[in-house]
Design a protein around this motif. Sequence first.
Motif, PDB file in Angstrom:
ATOM      1  N   ARG A 154     -34.046 -98.421 -62.014  1.00 22.17           N
ATOM      2  CA  ARG A 154     -32.898 -97.938 -61.245  1.00 22.17           C
ATOM      3  C   ARG A 154     -32.299 -96.714 -61.966  1.00 22.17           C
ATOM      4  O   ARG A 154     -32.137 -96.726 -63.174  1.00 22.17           O
ATOM      5  CB  ARG A 154     -31.861 -99.063 -61.186  1.00 22.17           C
ATOM      6  CG  ARG A 154     -30.785 -98.817 -60.233  1.00 22.17           C
ATOM      7  CD  ARG A 154     -29.765 -99.927 -60.241  1.00 22.17           C
ATOM      8  NE  ARG A 154     -28.697 -99.469 -59.412  1.00 22.17           N
ATOM      9  CZ  ARG A 154     -28.723 -99.509 -58.083  1.00 22.17           C
ATOM     10  NH1 ARG A 154     -29.735-100.073 -57.462  1.00 22.17           N
ATOM     11  NH2 ARG A 154     -27.738 -99.008 -57.370  1.00 22.17           N
ATOM     12  N   HIS A 155     -32.066 -95.649 -61.241  1.00 22.52           N
ATOM     13  CA  HIS A 155     -31.567 -94.393 -61.814  1.00 22.52           C
ATOM     14  C   HIS A 155     -32.471 -93.892 -62.941  1.00 22.52           C
ATOM     15  O   HIS A 155     -31.994 -93.416 -63.971  1.00 22.52           O
ATOM     16  CB  HIS A 155     -30.119 -94.523 -62.280  1.00 22.52           C
ATOM     17  CG  HIS A 155     -29.153 -94.613 -61.132  1.00 22.52           C
ATOM     18  ND1 HIS A 155     -27.786 -94.598 -61.285  1.00 22.52           N
ATOM     19  CD2 HIS A 155     -29.375 -94.685 -59.788  1.00 22.52           C
ATOM     20  CE1 HIS A 155     -27.205 -94.680 -60.086  1.00 22.52           C
ATOM     21  NE2 HIS A 155     -28.156 -94.750 -59.166  1.00 22.52           N
ATOM     22  N   PRO A 172     -32.985 -95.665 -54.910  1.00 20.60           N
ATOM     23  CA  PRO A 172     -32.196 -95.901 -56.134  1.00 20.60           C
ATOM     24  C   PRO A 172     -32.920 -95.537 -57.438  1.00 20.60           C
ATOM     25  O   PRO A 172     -32.324 -95.655 -58.509  1.00 20.60           O
ATOM     26  CB  PRO A 172     -31.907 -97.408 -56.069  1.00 20.60           C
ATOM     27  CG  PRO A 172     -32.000 -97.754 -54.608  1.00 20.60           C
ATOM     28  CD  PRO A 172     -33.098 -96.877 -54.077  1.00 20.60           C
ATOM     29  N   ASP A 188     -30.247 -91.249 -59.151  1.00 18.71           N
ATOM     30  CA  ASP A 188     -28.795 -91.256 -58.967  1.00 18.71           C
ATOM     31  C   ASP A 188     -28.494 -90.097 -58.004  1.00 18.71           C
ATOM     32  O   ASP A 188     -28.506 -88.925 -58.392  1.00 18.71           O
ATOM     33  CB  ASP A 188     -28.118 -91.059 -60.333  1.00 18.71           C
ATOM     34  CG  ASP A 188     -26.607 -90.980 -60.213  1.00 18.71           C
ATOM     35  OD1 ASP A 188     -26.087 -90.746 -59.096  1.00 18.71           O
ATOM     36  OD2 ASP A 188     -25.948 -91.124 -61.251  1.00 18.71           O
ATOM     37  N   GLU A 191     -30.623 -93.383 -51.690  1.00 20.64           N
ATOM     38  CA  GLU A 191     -30.058 -94.472 -52.476  1.00 20.64           C
ATOM     39  C   GLU A 191     -29.411 -95.550 -51.601  1.00 20.64           C
ATOM     40  O   GLU A 191     -29.501 -96.735 -51.915  1.00 20.64           O
ATOM     41  CB  GLU A 191     -29.052 -93.922 -53.494  1.00 20.64           C
ATOM     42  CG  GLU A 191     -28.697 -94.960 -54.517  1.00 20.64           C
ATOM     43  CD  GLU A 191     -27.964 -94.400 -55.721  1.00 20.64           C
ATOM     44  OE1 GLU A 191     -27.744 -93.171 -55.819  1.00 20.64           O
ATOM     45  OE2 GLU A 191     -27.616 -95.219 -56.592  1.00 20.64           O
ATOM     46  N   GLY A 221     -31.226 -89.565 -63.604  1.00 17.89           N
ATOM     47  CA  GLY A 221     -29.772 -89.414 -63.498  1.00 17.89           C
ATOM     48  C   GLY A 221     -29.382 -88.033 -64.004  1.00 17.89           C
ATOM     49  O   GLY A 221     -30.246 -87.159 -64.200  1.00 17.89           O
TER      50      GLY A 221
END
Length: 322
Positions: free
Chosen positions: A215-216, A239, A242, A264, A219
């Motif tokens: 996840r992310h 996801p 970000d 996302e 980013g």
Amino acid sequence: MANVYVTRMLPQEPLDALRRCHDVDINPHDRPLTREELLREVRGRDAVITLLTDTIDGEVLDAAGPRCRIFANYAVGYNNFDVDAATARGVILTNTPKVLDEATATHAWALLLAAARRIPETERFLRSGQWAGWGPLQFLGRDVDHMTLGVAGAGRIGSKFAAKAAAFDMRVIYHDLQPSPELERTCGAIFVDKATLLRESDFLSLHLPLLPATRHFIGAAELAAMKPTAVLVNTGRGPLVDEEALVAALRDKVIWGAGLDVFENEPRLTPGLAGLENVVIVPHTASATFRTRLAMGMTAVDNVLSVLAGKPPQTCVNPAVL
Ligand code: DGY
């Protein structure tokens, strides 16, 4: 005859194959079921075919009840399943791997090329009637040939995607939990750590499953580590990126562009994303070819038919229950 529920209309051929053996009910609406409808419709079924838009957790599994032997996802990704909850209840979960590898890899290339050569942006410009003729400095894009292609995720789709880089004489680097000797042999890809992948990729394409650890994966810090000329492509799961950080990075030209098939918070887009010219956005269509969607349906139906006949399914994601 068993009773099977399908949460959205699928291609006809797999549904016909299912109907030849079992009673089949299908969501009649051209939209995903609401949570309430899902909880109501799964009740008392022997098997359910689901979409990536259906969250299948303990509550849904309990609503389905003890008769239900399988939830068969019409997708390769299965982050919509609570695997532990299903395994604890002895319910089989399946997905549709392999059949969509080529379509998805090709789509990632379509996004990469469209972003690099500004295809949607320039098409919008032309259609708007603003074009006053050819110009030496108009709409310059990024070269793809001989550049460095970064691949995050060396599974089946990432490997198919990487193999197509030979057409553009590209250097291929990749990152995953472990090196892939297969990928290195077939396309001369070089295994690198994440920092090198970010730093050296001219084009970076994400082919990772969505897990708590991924996840992310991209980013603000990762975007800042990329080249200002780089293009990010995501056909995995929204996801992984970000999206707020990506909107800021595209707006501030921290990276040059992006091509996104997934978002996302689908179907919602992060405010600001749709207004940017340097991003190509399409509505989660990477597997959307006639042949692929048919093959996904056949895989999901084969899994259901096998389980209802007391046989193991071909593509189980929680084999502990078998
Ligand atoms: C999948 O299968 O996981 C895709 O996202 C939709 O085909």
